[in-house]
Each structure stands twice: as structure tokens, then as C-alpha cells.
Motif scaffolding. Structure first.
Motif, short mmCIF file in Angstrom:
data_model
loop_
_atom_site.label_atom_id
_atom_site.label_comp_id
_atom_site.label_asym_id
_atom_site.label_seq_id
_atom_site.Cartn_x
_atom_site.Cartn_y
_atom_site.Cartn_z
N LYS B 461 44.45 42.78 43.26
CA LYS B 461 44.42 42.01 44.52
C LYS B 461 43.15 42.35 45.29
O LYS B 461 42.79 43.52 45.43
CB LYS B 461 45.63 42.38 45.39
CG LYS B 461 46.97 42.13 44.73
CD LYS B 461 47.54 40.76 45.07
CE LYS B 461 48.77 40.45 44.27
NZ LYS B 461 49.94 41.23 44.66
N THR B 462 42.47 41.33 45.73
CA THR B 462 41.29 41.55 46.58
C THR B 462 41.42 40.60 47.76
O THR B 462 40.98 39.46 47.69
CB THR B 462 39.99 41.26 45.81
OG1 THR B 462 40.15 40.01 45.12
CG2 THR B 462 39.67 42.33 44.80
N ALA B 465 42.71 36.85 47.54
CA ALA B 465 42.64 36.40 46.14
C ALA B 465 43.22 37.46 45.22
O ALA B 465 43.41 38.61 45.60
CB ALA B 465 41.20 36.12 45.76
N CYS B 466 43.51 37.02 44.02
CA CYS B 466 43.96 37.97 43.01
C CYS B 466 43.20 37.68 41.73
O CYS B 466 42.99 36.51 41.37
CB CYS B 466 45.46 37.80 42.77
SG CYS B 466 46.05 38.89 41.46
N GLN B 467 42.75 38.74 41.09
CA GLN B 467 42.11 38.57 39.78
C GLN B 467 43.13 38.88 38.71
O GLN B 467 43.76 39.93 38.72
CB GLN B 467 40.90 39.50 39.67
CG GLN B 467 39.80 39.09 40.64
CD GLN B 467 38.46 39.74 40.31
OE1 GLN B 467 38.34 40.50 39.37
NE2 GLN B 467 37.46 39.41 41.10
N THR B 469 43.72 39.27 34.65
CA THR B 469 43.10 39.39 33.33
C THR B 469 44.15 39.07 32.30
O THR B 469 45.22 39.68 32.28
CB THR B 469 42.53 40.80 33.12
OG1 THR B 469 41.55 41.04 34.13
CG2 THR B 469 41.89 40.93 31.75
N ALA B 497 41.44 27.77 39.67
CA ALA B 497 41.11 29.11 39.20
C ALA B 497 39.66 29.13 38.78
O ALA B 497 39.10 28.11 38.36
CB ALA B 497 42.01 29.50 38.03
N GLU B 498 39.04 30.31 38.92
CA GLU B 498 37.64 30.44 38.52
C GLU B 498 37.49 31.66 37.63
O GLU B 498 38.08 32.72 37.88
CB GLU B 498 36.78 30.59 39.79
CG GLU B 498 35.30 30.59 39.47
CD GLU B 498 34.44 30.87 40.70
OE1 GLU B 498 34.86 30.58 41.84
OE2 GLU B 498 33.33 31.40 40.50
N VAL B 500 35.98 34.88 36.35
CA VAL B 500 35.12 35.94 36.89
C VAL B 500 34.49 36.76 35.78
O VAL B 500 33.40 37.30 35.93
CB VAL B 500 35.92 36.91 37.80
CG1 VAL B 500 35.09 37.32 38.99
CG2 VAL B 500 37.24 36.35 38.23
N THR B 515 39.19 37.11 32.76
CA THR B 515 39.59 37.42 34.13
C THR B 515 39.32 36.21 35.00
O THR B 515 38.20 35.69 35.03
CB THR B 515 38.82 38.64 34.66
OG1 THR B 515 39.02 39.72 33.74
CG2 THR B 515 39.34 39.06 36.03
N LYS B 517 40.10 34.23 38.91
CA LYS B 517 40.44 34.48 40.32
C LYS B 517 41.31 33.33 40.81
O LYS B 517 40.96 32.16 40.64
CB LYS B 517 39.15 34.56 41.14
CG LYS B 517 39.37 35.12 42.53
CD LYS B 517 38.07 35.58 43.14
CE LYS B 517 37.29 34.41 43.70
NZ LYS B 517 36.02 34.80 44.32
#
Lengths: 103, 533
Positions: B461-462, B465-467, B469, B497-498, B500, B515, B517
Motif C-alpha cells: 500500500k502506498t 494506491a496499492c501495488q 505483484t 491499472a498501470e 509499474v 507489478t 498499481k
């Protein structure tokens, strides 16, 4: 229909490209691959017609068991194309009747 | 007539393993196989195997095949290809058909490792070109690099249907549906989930009514089943050009029967099999059976059965002592019993299990549509960290979510984590993986790539957003910055979604780590990515 790049298997290793005949027409495949693979790659579905009812048959087991995919190869009847390696100049024909008395 | 100490019929996983153990102990051993290549079905198996390290877990089947061939050649095993064993006669005499002649061989030991046949199911027009065995499709795409068709409907949701279905996607085919007459998915839930998250629908309690087309398959019609009959009005047509049949395997035991071995019809073994003792020896002394011929199981078990039979054969001929056999067989049997445990063990076939060994409920969603509900994930020990987080307790910044919810024999996730976050009981590898809360996840992603069921996801979590994988075994690989959709467990579009990062590495063995985002609220829902241009 050919897989040129596979996520797990990478680039397939194939023999050299060779020409062969399918029902009189010249087409291409790779040496050593099963005749059936070369034909499926070109979209050929029907390998033979049944003797009594003339129904189409094609690849079914792909390991030489079921004999659904047999064709006339270089004049020889009932050749299992799924386990017979392709050679340059082969004459492959749709088998339009059963083993004996094929037309 | 030439004599050898041992004749092995079949150069698949069981046969090669048996031959290796015989030859290593000094038996002159010949393997006959009807195919032009050794390895049986192993070279079509491109997925990572389950089990433990001793069962070659997380190694892909064809790699295991290569290892076996090397081992066989080092041990001095003679492998004769294009050789059909046509009969076994009294005195352990075998008649073998070579491409140009018949030959006789006599031996003191015969090990039948003839494998299995694919079952078939007839329906209207099932003989049309385009209807084929799932094994045939696998042969075409994985051995000959030719797609069997463009749009495929899979009949059968056992592991063969699910695994081949996924392989069809990897080969670039479209899988329109997986259909099964049974009300529940037969194979591993993790295999089903891999298909479901790409959007493949499951039709349980359905069967094929007919294939359509003049010279080849141009469509297929399925219908819902109730009390063994098609429900009127339930027909549904798919624009398929290929139908794959994955309706089970039957032991190919006719040679054992011919050799006079006592046989039994055993549903737990999926058909007619020779009755064998703990070493795989049949009622005819010196004739052994190993692998699928003595009951349908996985290749991993077949290899161990083969080894046991090979060692026992050596003992029968006096190459090793009874004590040596006992010790070595006990070790292998322990290894085999690890595989023959859990929900899919032979003794549990056909049983209706409602709870895991841990007491967690078995997800009916997983069994009927191949995907868990987001809410259900929290019920399993592999989702400990998101659960803590949801309860407002401390969780690490990055952590794995392990969506492994059935007791299947598999443990690579437990041994791969350098930080020791993931716990799987070593003695009982069917246990659901659990999380050691005291440890800290470094986010290396090794668990994501190691999971043969592709059921582990890393969450980070950032802020808003959440990454995520996730494991990715498809081409083309998206590149950093690529935009698309975050898909849910049923393949449904949930959000933008993008990409990363895309990590590939030798240690990942072709399971790439993608991965993406996504908005944080979808952290526990998005499990796949679809690029949109």
C-alpha cells in the motif's frame, strides 16, 4: 496457427522448411514434424472420409492411437499422419475410403 | 532370443524411474516404448509440478523429463523407441513390434509402466474434425508448436482439463468455457482460479449436446443437466472451432491382464488394474506394475512407484539384500504418502469435503465458478496480514496474500521465502500455508514465482494506491507504464491499472512478476491485468 514465441517454451525448434504436396497442391512444412502438425498449421482439418458414410475425420488423439488421422502418403494407405515425420517432396492425399479399394 | 535381467514397458515417468533403479543396481535393463521420443507425457507438461523438493516441486514437467533421461543414460539403461510390446507370455517372454520386424526378448523381471488412455465421451457429431482429446491438444501445441484451434471449449474440469485449458491460453488460443457434467470443479482450485481470473467461465452440471459443422467443428451447444437429463431451454451455443475432451484417464493395463496378473476393477484407481503389493509386484512373481497402469495418479507419484518397483526387482534377483530393499522402500513410501494425502488423495475421490484439515470452510464459489469471493480470502491462514490490517492491527508495508485454500500436497512457498514468512508443515505438506507474523516480508517475490498454483500475490500500500505483484506466464509481456484493466478473480474489469514493473529472472523460471498499481480499495480484489490500448 503456428506458435512462434511461447511464454514457457520460447522459440520452437523446428527442422528446415520443406515443400510437400497435399492433394496435388504444393505446400510447406518443417522437416521432421508430424505431417498432421504441418497440415493443421495450414488450417487443413479433414484427413480422410469414412468408407461407408463419407464422414470427415481429422486429428483426434495425436499420438498414433486412434487412426482417425490416417491419409494416403506416397501412395501408401492408412498412414498415421500424427506420428509420421514430414519429409521433403512427400505426396499426402486425403484418404477417401477405407483401407482397401481406396479411390 | 536375447535375454536381459529386466524389461520395462514404457519410457514415461514410472518406467524410466524403475529402469534407473534397476540399472543402478547392476541389472541389465531394457525399456521399450512405442513412441519416437522417450519421456511419456512429461514433455507436454510445461507447468510447475506440485509436491515437495523431493518430488521435484516447482520444476516444470519437461525439465523433469530431461533430468530423468540423463539419469537413465548415466545408469546404463537401454531405451528402445518405436517399439510396441505386443504381448507378454509365460516365462516372462515379450514380443515386441519394431517398425520393420517383430522381436522376442526374455527377462527375469518385467515392469509394466504402460501409463493410461484418455477417456472419451460421445455426443452428436463428436467425430467431427476439431473434437480431440485434451492430450492431443497438448501434443500439438507443446510438442509441435501448432495451435490445435483458435476458439476452444474444454469438456472436463479435472486437473487435465484445467491445466490444458491454461496451456491453451499460453499458446495463444481463446478458451471459451470449461464445461463439466459434475456439479463441482474436479481439479485443484488454484488451477481453476488461474483460468477464471483471465475470464474463462465455468459451466458445471452441464454437458455437450452436440458439435455443429459440416466438415469440421463450427460451433458447439451445451446444456444444463438435471437428474442426468438436459434441462429444456438451457441450451447455449459457443462459436468454437475446437472441442477438447478431458474426461479422465483409464489405466492401460491390458498387458498385465494378458500376462495373467490378477486384476480388479477399482473406482479409486479409475479402472481395471493389476492387484499389487507394497512394492508394485503383481500376483505373478517378477512382474511389477508402476504408475498410471496400476491406478491413475500424478506423474510425481508415478516416479516414486517406479523407483520402488525397480529396487524391489533388484532384490528379487538377488542384486541387493532384503534389508536394503526394506530401508530404501520405506524412505520412498514415506515420500509417496506425502503426495497421497489431502483433499485430492485417492482415498478421498468422490467425497464431499466441507472443511480443510485446519477447519476452514471449503469455498463453494471456488468449486462452482473457479474463484473465491474477496470476503472468503480472510478465512484462510495465508491471508493473515490483510486480516490484521483490516482489523486495524499492525501489518508490514508489503506482504504476500496466499490464496491457497485446499489441502493439496505442495510446499515450495514454505521453503522459498528468504525471510521465513511462510510456514508449511514439513511433515504434512498438504497443510495450508500460514504466515509467521513475527517475520518481515522483504517483497522479493520469490513466493509469487515459486507457487506452482500461481496463488500468491504481493500487496504494497502506498497512500491511496496499492501495488499488486502477480504471477504472469503469458506473452506479450506488458512493459513498464502500460495501461489497462485490473481484473477480479472472475476476470471482470474492476478498475484502471498501470504497470509499474515487470520482473523476469532465472530463479522465477518463466513465471514473470508483474507489478501493477491500482486504487487501494481494490487491493484484495484485483488479481489479473489486461492491457488496453
Amino acid at each position: 496457427m503456428r506458435i512462434t514465441e511461447h511464454p514457457i517454451l520460447g522459440t520452437p525448434e523446428k527442422g528446415r522448411g520443406v515443400k510437400f504436396k497435399f492433394d496435388g497442391k504444393e505446400i510447406e512444412g518443417f522437416e521432421g514434424e508430424p505431417i498432421a502438425a504441418a497440415l493443421r498449421a495450414l488450417g487443413v482439418m479433414v484427413h480422410r472420409k469414412t468408407k461407408r458414410f463419407g464422414l470427415p475425420r481429422g486429428i483426434f488423439c495425436a499420438i498414433g492411437r486412434c487412426t482417425d488421422c490416417v491419409m494416403v502418403v506416397d501412395g501408401e494407405l492408412n498412414v498415421r499422419t500424427c506420428v509420421t515425420p514430414l519429409k521433403e517432396g512427400m505426396d499426402v492425399r486425403t484418404q477417401n475410403a477405407g483401407g482397401r479399394g481406396a479411390k | 532370443m536375447k535375454r536381459v535381467d529386466a524389461i520395462v514397458i514404457g519410457a514415461g515417468p514410472a518406467g524410466l524411474s524403475a529402469a534407473i533403479e534397476c540399472a543402478k543396481r547392476g541389472l541389465k535393463t531394457t525399456v521399450f516404448d512405442e513412441n519416437s521420443r522417450p519421456g511419456g507425457q512429461l514433455f507436454k507438461q510445461i507447468h510447475k509440478f506440485f509436491g515437495s523438493k523431493e518430488h521435484k516441486a516447482k520444476i516444470r514437467g519437461f525439465k523433469i523429463g530431461e533430468e530423468l533421461l540423463k539419469e537413465a543414460s548415466a545408469a546404463g539403461v537401454e531405451v528402445v523407441l518405436n517399439a510396441v510390446v505386443s504381448g507378454i507370455f509365460e516365462g516372462k517372454e515379450a514380443l515386441i513390434r519394431l517398425p520393420d520386424r517383430m522381436i522376442h526378448r526374455k527377462a527375469d523381471i518385467i515392469i509394466a509402466a504402460c501409463g493410461a488412455n484418455e477417456n472419451m465421451v460421445p455426443f452428436e457429431n463428436w467425430t467431427l474434425p476439431g473434437v480431440m482429446g485434451a492430450g492431443a491438444a497438448q501434443t500439438m501445441m507443446n510438442l509441435h508448436a501448432v495451435r490445435p484451434g483458435r476458439r476452444v471449449l474444454m469438456l472436463g474440469s479435472g486437473n487435465v482439463g484445467l491445466v490444458v485449458g491454461f496451456q491453451l491460453l499460453q499458446a495463444g488460443c481463446e478458451v471459451l468455457a470449461v464445461v463439466d457434467a459434475l456439479p463441482k470443479i474436479g481439479g485443484y482450485g488454484v488451477h481453476a482460479a488461474k483460468l477464471a481470473r483471465t475470464g474463462v467461465p465455468f459451466y458445471l452440471s452441464h454437458t455437450i449436446i452436440r458439435a455443429e459443422g459440416k466438415n469440421c467443428v463450427e460451433g458447439v451447444v451445451i446444456g444444463a443437466l438435471k437428474d442426468g437429463k438436459i434441462v429444456p431451454g438451457s441450451e447455449k451455443r459457443f462459436d468454437a472451432d475446437t472441442v477438447c475432451l478431458a474426461v479422465g484417464l483409464s489405466p492401460q493395463s491390458s498387458l498385465c491382464e494378458m500376462a495373467g496378473c490378477l486384476m480388479e476393477e477399482n473406482p479409486a484407481k479409475a479402472g481395471l488394474v493389476p492387484i499389487v503389493n507394497e512394492f508394485g509386484e503383481t500376483s505373478v512373481p517378477g512382474i511389477f506394475a508402476a504408475g498410471d497402469v496400476s491406478g491413475i495418479e500424478e506423474a510425481s507419484s508415478a516416479m516414486i512407484q517406479g523407483r520402488i518397483a525397480g529396487i524391489a526387482a533388484a532384490e528379487r534377483l538377488g542384486f541387493i539384500s532384503k534389508d536394503t530393499l526394506k530401508t530404501e522402500a520405506a524412505r520412498l513410501e514415506a515420500s509417496l504418502s506425502k503426495l497421497r494425502a489431502g483433499m485430492f488423495a485417492p482415498q478421498n475421490r468422490g467425497k464431499n469435503l466441507e472443511k480443510t484439515e485446519e477447519g476452514c470452510p471449503v469455498s463453494m464459489n471456488l468449486l462452482t465458478r473457479g474463484s473465491l469471493d474477496a470476503e472468503e480470502i480472510y478465512l484462510y491462514p495465508g491471508a493473515r496480514w490483510p486480516l490484521l490490517e483490516r482489523e486495524g492491527k499492525k501489518a508490514p508495508k508489503i506482504y504476500p496474500v496466499i490464496e491457497c485454500t485446499q489441502n493439496i500436497p505442495c510446499d515450495p512457498c514454505g521453503s522459498c521465502c528468504p525471510a521465513g514468512c511462510i510456514l508449511v508443515d514439513e511433515a504434512k505438506i498438504t497443510a495450508l500455508p500460514a504466515i509467521d507474523e513475527a517475520k518481515e516480508c522483504a517483497g522479493c517475490g520469490l513466493c509469487v514465482a515459486s507457487c506452482s498454483g500461481q496463488a500468491i500475490f504481493l500487496l504494497e500500500k502506498t497512500g491511496a494506491a496499492c501495488q499488486i505483484t502477480l504471477p504472469l506466464e503469458f506473452l506479450p509481456l506488458p512493459v513498464e507504464g502500460a495501461k489497462g484493466a485490473g481484473l477480479g478473480r472472475r476476470g471482470q474489469r474492476l478498475c484502471d491499472a498501470e504497470v509499474v514493473a515487470v520482473k523476469t529472472g532465472k530463479a522465477f523460471d518463466k513465471t514473470n512478476l508483474l507489478t501493477i498499481k491500482v486504487p487501494a480499495q481494490f487491493a484484495m480484489d484485483v488479481r489479473f491485468f489486461k492491457e488496453e490500448k
